[in-house]
Design a protein around this motif. Structure first.
Motif, PDB file in Angstrom:
ATOM      1  N   GLU A  40       9.636  -2.411  45.420  1.00  0.00           N
ATOM      2  CA  GLU A  40       9.558  -1.322  46.395  1.00  0.00           C
ATOM      3  C   GLU A  40       8.392  -0.391  46.112  1.00  0.00           C
ATOM      4  O   GLU A  40       7.745   0.114  47.035  1.00  0.00           O
ATOM      5  CB  GLU A  40      10.870  -0.537  46.393  1.00  0.00           C
ATOM      6  N   VAL A  41       8.101  -0.139  44.837  1.00  0.00           N
ATOM      7  CA  VAL A  41       7.065   0.841  44.486  1.00  0.00           C
ATOM      8  C   VAL A  41       5.732   0.184  44.147  1.00  0.00           C
ATOM      9  O   VAL A  41       4.802   0.869  43.720  1.00  0.00           O
ATOM     10  CB  VAL A  41       7.521   1.735  43.316  1.00  0.00           C
ATOM     11  N   ALA A  42       5.617  -1.121  44.357  1.00  0.00           N
ATOM     12  CA  ALA A  42       4.407  -1.842  43.933  1.00  0.00           C
ATOM     13  C   ALA A  42       3.143  -1.278  44.554  1.00  0.00           C
ATOM     14  O   ALA A  42       2.077  -1.304  43.929  1.00  0.00           O
ATOM     15  CB  ALA A  42       4.542  -3.326  44.273  1.00  0.00           C
ATOM     16  N   ASP A  43       3.216  -0.743  45.768  1.00  0.00           N
ATOM     17  CA  ASP A  43       2.035  -0.217  46.437  1.00  0.00           C
ATOM     18  C   ASP A  43       1.982   1.309  46.443  1.00  0.00           C
ATOM     19  O   ASP A  43       1.081   1.889  47.047  1.00  0.00           O
ATOM     20  CB  ASP A  43       1.970  -0.745  47.881  1.00  0.00           C
ATOM     21  N   TRP A  44       2.923   1.965  45.803  1.00  0.00           N
ATOM     22  CA  TRP A  44       2.823   3.415  45.637  1.00  0.00           C
ATOM     23  C   TRP A  44       1.690   3.721  44.653  1.00  0.00           C
ATOM     24  O   TRP A  44       1.386   2.900  43.766  1.00  0.00           O
ATOM     25  CB  TRP A  44       4.107   3.986  45.060  1.00  0.00           C
TER      26      TRP A  44
END
Length: 266
Positions: free
Chosen positions: A88-92
């Motif tokens: 979920e946070v891979a592209d944050w």
């Protein structure tokens, strides 16, 4: 340490505030990157753990360490929550999830459900990995939902792109971030946090607000329609973008790549 309040969760007040979710206790160390999980994690508590980890990642730049030393995971749903959060946070901007798990005895976690999550047998090893993350390459600003917020966000983008040697991304990043911020001003109307960071040759942008209303993209707007083109502009200049629900709002993010700049803006 402070706890995360959850619906239907009993809060225990003592030396620390702690949140009890199902049979899993979640403790957040405000002074470090550690989120400690103890007790028993099953399918019933997995969503609450996921929400707690996402909230911590939204509020703190850099990797977060989930210390599962004192946790017993009962089922596949519970085991899968950590890899799910990491995806979920891979592209944050500047976000990642690490594990401290004594069961690890090599580079690959023995549990296949956790194999994609970087894991360390000791807390010292996990925190050393966090310390090695170049957090100097992160810019964050807390902005009020006012007309001037977009201008402040563009100034942050210009500073970051110049600092990180990405001058070709100033214009597309300003376009994307302006629309993300203006959406908060027009619709969410809450304070927001803008964060940006480089990752290899890409630039990652995110705006975190306190509204649960997720953005929806319906494609091209009719030419006679006023407004409604913000997400189209983001979709045009960004390689990918999306939104993540968190307990008290959302994170809207996008990723820009220098190879896309010519195609979109040239």
């Amino acid at each position: 340490m402070t706890g995360i309040d959850r619906p239907n969760a009993r809060t225990v007040t003592g030396a620390h505030n702690e949140a009890i979710m199902s049979n899993c206790l979640v403790e957040i160390d405000e002074s470090s990157a550690v989120v400690r999980l103890t007790g028993v994690l099953d399918a019933a508590g997995a969503e609450a753990v996921r929400a707690a980890l996402l909230a911590r990642l939204a509020d703190r730049p850099g990797p977060v360490v989930a210390d599962v030393t004192g946790l017993r995971i009962l089922d596949e749903v519970g085991r899968g929550v950590f890899a799910e959060v990491r995806r979920e946070v891979a592209d944050w901007p500047a976000a990642d999830l690490l594990l401290c798990d004594p069961a690890v005895d090599g580079p690959t976690h023995p549990d296949p459900a956790l194999a994609g999550v970087p894991a360390f047998p000791t807390l010292a090893g996990a925190l050393a990995a966090v310390a090695a993350t170049p957090l100097a390459a992160v810019l964050t600003a807390d902005l009020a939902p006012t007309v001037g917020a977009a201008r402040q966000a563009r100034e942050l983008v210009t500073t970051g792109c110049q600092r990180w040697g990405m001058p070709m991304l100033v214009d597309p990043a300003c376009i994307a971030l302006t629309e993300m911020v203006n959406n908060v001003v027009a619709h969410a109307r809450t304070p927001m946090t803008v964060r940006l960071a480089p990752q290899d040759s890409t630039l990652h942008l995110a705006v975190r607000d306190h509204s649960s209303r997720l953005p929806t993209f319906a494609g091209l707007s009719p030419p006679n329609r006023a407004g409604g083109r913000g997400l189209l502009l983001i979709d045009t200049v960004a390689r990918r973008w999306g939104s993540s629900a968190i307990p008290d709002g959302k994170v809207v993010w996008c990723v820009l790549h220098p190879d896309d700049e010519v195609a979109h803006l040239g």
